[in-house]
Design an enzyme around this catalytic site. Structure first.
Site, short mmCIF file in Angstrom:
data_model
loop_
_atom_site.label_atom_id
_atom_site.label_comp_id
_atom_site.label_asym_id
_atom_site.label_seq_id
_atom_site.Cartn_x
_atom_site.Cartn_y
_atom_site.Cartn_z
N CYS A 162 0.80 -1.04 0.06
CA CYS A 162 -0.04 -0.10 0.09
C CYS A 162 0.87 1.11 -0.12
O CYS A 162 1.50 1.40 -0.85
CB CYS A 162 -0.86 -0.09 1.34
SG CYS A 162 -2.53 1.20 1.10
N HIS A 163 0.74 1.99 1.03
CA HIS A 163 1.54 3.36 1.17
C HIS A 163 3.10 2.98 1.69
O HIS A 163 3.83 3.94 1.57
CB HIS A 163 0.84 4.31 2.05
CG HIS A 163 -0.23 5.11 1.27
ND1 HIS A 163 -1.73 4.17 1.26
CD2 HIS A 163 -0.55 6.12 0.69
CE1 HIS A 163 -2.55 4.92 0.66
NE2 HIS A 163 -1.82 6.00 0.29
#
Length: 181
Positions: free
Chosen positions: A110-111
């Site tokens: 994800c991030h």
């Protein structure tokens, strides 16, 4: 199998996407590994389900007290705030970079690749992430692709990456496969 391997999970005190911590954690345990929660502060970390507070988890070690030599691999869970906090902590960035310097496997979802951008370890690597990181990763010299999971071998270590919670099944399988080598 991860028998006898200890895997660091690096998270900030707040902002980790809970499922991106708990699902890989379970996968490491089920494969016979020992997961350890490493954070920038002692005590508890706060998990989140997107923007809502979820469970808390006890920190095993702080980045001030351990080094990468104590671990066989590194997992970086996502959440928007988690990697943003980590990239502002010099010891967390050094800890992440040390796995690359030592040629140990790293996984980010994800991030989480924001921490790797700050550590300057994505140049020349193929990686995926949450789509909003695409430009940041390209500006840092990575080749960004939109795939469920990417296992990059173009560098000193194996790098596993995925885009989002929907990719967790493939991410967890790649983590246990790569970290088990």
């Amino acid at each position: 199998m991860l028998d006898g391997k200890t895997i660091a999970f690096l998270v900030a005190p707040e902002g980790v996407e809970q499922v991106e911590l708990t699902e890989p954690w379970k996968a490491v345990k089920q494969a016979g590994g020992t997961p350890r929660l490493v954070s920038t502060a002692p005590g508890q970390i706060q998990g989140f389900n997107h923007l809502d507070k979820a469970d808390t988890f006890a920190v095993d070690d702080t980045v001030d007290d351990v080094d990468a030599a104590s671990f066989d691999g590194l997992v970086l869970p996502g959440g928007v705030a988690n990697p943003d906090f980590l990239r502002m902590n010099d010891n967390a960035v050094r800890f992440a970079r040390a796995f690359f310097d030592a040629g140990k496997p790293v996984a980010a979802i994800c991030h989480a690749p924001w921490t790797l951008v700050e550590a300057d370890v994505v140049r020349g690597r193929t990686i995926t992430s949450w789509p909003s990181l695409r430009t940041d990763l390209r500006n840092a010299g990575a080749t960004w692709v939109d795939k469920e999971v990417v296992v990059c071998t173009d560098g000193p270590n194996m790098l596993v990456s995925s885009r989002k919670p929907d990719d967790l099944k493939a991410f967890c399988q790649a983590v246990t496969d790569v970290f088990g080598q």
